[in-house]
Design a protein around this motif. Structure first.
Motif, PDB file in Angstrom:
ATOM      1  N   THR A 199       1.308  36.449  -1.838  1.00 43.68           N
ATOM      2  CA  THR A 199       2.305  35.852  -0.952  1.00 43.68           C
ATOM      3  C   THR A 199       2.451  34.378  -1.330  1.00 43.68           C
ATOM      4  O   THR A 199       1.467  33.726  -1.663  1.00 43.68           O
ATOM      5  CB  THR A 199       1.878  35.955   0.531  1.00 43.68           C
ATOM      6  OG1 THR A 199       1.644  37.323   0.855  1.00 43.68           O
ATOM      7  CG2 THR A 199       2.943  35.399   1.456  1.00 43.68           C
ATOM      8  N   LEU A 200       3.691  33.884  -1.259  1.00 41.88           N
ATOM      9  CA  LEU A 200       3.952  32.475  -1.548  1.00 41.88           C
ATOM     10  C   LEU A 200       4.428  31.742  -0.301  1.00 41.88           C
ATOM     11  O   LEU A 200       5.051  32.333   0.582  1.00 41.88           O
ATOM     12  CB  LEU A 200       5.011  32.329  -2.627  1.00 41.88           C
ATOM     13  CG  LEU A 200       4.604  32.743  -4.040  1.00 41.88           C
ATOM     14  CD1 LEU A 200       5.794  32.682  -4.972  1.00 41.88           C
ATOM     15  CD2 LEU A 200       3.471  31.873  -4.552  1.00 41.88           C
ATOM     16  N   LEU A 201       4.151  30.452  -0.264  1.00 44.42           N
ATOM     17  CA  LEU A 201       4.651  29.551   0.763  1.00 44.42           C
ATOM     18  C   LEU A 201       5.390  28.434   0.058  1.00 44.42           C
ATOM     19  O   LEU A 201       4.803  27.693  -0.735  1.00 44.42           O
ATOM     20  CB  LEU A 201       3.496  28.985   1.592  1.00 44.42           C
ATOM     21  CG  LEU A 201       3.856  27.901   2.606  1.00 44.42           C
ATOM     22  CD1 LEU A 201       4.748  28.461   3.704  1.00 44.42           C
ATOM     23  CD2 LEU A 201       2.589  27.299   3.206  1.00 44.42           C
ATOM     24  N   LEU A 202       6.688  28.337   0.311  1.00 41.80           N
ATOM     25  CA  LEU A 202       7.503  27.261  -0.242  1.00 41.80           C
ATOM     26  C   LEU A 202       7.709  26.209   0.832  1.00 41.80           C
ATOM     27  O   LEU A 202       8.137  26.537   1.934  1.00 41.80           O
ATOM     28  CB  LEU A 202       8.886  27.772  -0.661  1.00 41.80           C
ATOM     29  CG  LEU A 202       9.095  28.210  -2.098  1.00 41.80           C
ATOM     30  CD1 LEU A 202       8.184  29.358  -2.449  1.00 41.80           C
ATOM     31  CD2 LEU A 202      10.540  28.570  -2.321  1.00 41.80           C
ATOM     32  N   THR A 203       7.395  24.969   0.518  1.00 37.50           N
ATOM     33  CA  THR A 203       7.726  23.852   1.389  1.00 37.50           C
ATOM     34  C   THR A 203       8.994  23.245   0.800  1.00 37.50           C
ATOM     35  O   THR A 203       9.039  22.931  -0.390  1.00 37.50           O
ATOM     36  CB  THR A 203       6.587  22.823   1.419  1.00 37.50           C
ATOM     37  OG1 THR A 203       5.392  23.491   1.839  1.00 37.50           O
ATOM     38  CG2 THR A 203       6.889  21.709   2.386  1.00 37.50           C
ATOM     39  N   VAL A 204      10.028  23.109   1.656  1.00 33.40           N
ATOM     40  CA  VAL A 204      11.333  22.712   1.139  1.00 33.40           C
ATOM     41  C   VAL A 204      11.980  21.615   1.969  1.00 33.40           C
ATOM     42  O   VAL A 204      11.664  21.427   3.137  1.00 33.40           O
ATOM     43  CB  VAL A 204      12.314  23.921   1.105  1.00 33.40           C
ATOM     44  CG1 VAL A 204      11.766  25.051   0.266  1.00 33.40           C
ATOM     45  CG2 VAL A 204      12.678  24.396   2.504  1.00 33.40           C
ATOM     46  N   GLU A 205      12.899  20.917   1.313  1.00 31.59           N
ATOM     47  CA  GLU A 205      13.867  20.089   2.012  1.00 31.59           C
ATOM     48  C   GLU A 205      15.088  20.980   2.169  1.00 31.59           C
ATOM     49  O   GLU A 205      15.685  21.415   1.181  1.00 31.59           O
ATOM     50  CB  GLU A 205      14.231  18.852   1.190  1.00 31.59           C
ATOM     51  CG  GLU A 205      15.322  18.016   1.813  1.00 31.59           C
ATOM     52  CD  GLU A 205      15.808  16.898   0.907  1.00 31.59           C
ATOM     53  OE1 GLU A 205      16.875  16.333   1.217  1.00 31.59           O
ATOM     54  OE2 GLU A 205      15.140  16.590  -0.112  1.00 31.59           O
TER      55      GLU A 205
END
Length: 108
Positions: free
Chosen positions: A81-87
């Motif tokens: 599983t991935l976690l993307l932190t984004v603007e």
């Protein structure tokens, strides 16, 4: 196994990807990635996913202009599983809501 230690095979080539706002930590959406989507995300720094309904890659914002600029990518302890932190540029949800998680389970 790929160079990132991710297990795409466990999910038949796809892994879930949670997308989180960099400013307040809100969960914006969940989508799916394959290795090609991850490669394009790393290359462009724009969140790119695999659309199961279209059976094709899609970059978030390519039609709406509501891009998600990737600031950090984390993997979970199992590498599935991935976690993307984004603007987030504009709302994440196709309904126009900031997040896809705007309803409670008992709402209709």
């Amino acid at each position: 196994m790929n160079p990132y230690g991710l297990d795409f095979e466990k999910g038949n080539g796809l892994i879930p990807c949670v997308v989180q706002d960099e400013k307040d930590g809100a969960v914006l959406m969940v989508a799916w990635m394959n290795e090609e989507a991850l490669s394009k995300t790393l290359e462009t720094k724009k969140a790119t996913f695999w659309s199961r309904s279209r059976n094709a890659l899609w970059t978030k914002g390519e039609t709406s202009g509501h891009f998600q600029l990737v600031k950090e990518i984390r993997k979970d302890c199992d590498g599935d599983t991935l976690l993307l932190t984004v603007e987030s540029i504009g709302p994440a949800c196709h309904t126009g809501n900031r997040t896809c998680f705007y309803r409670t389970l008992d709402e209709d």
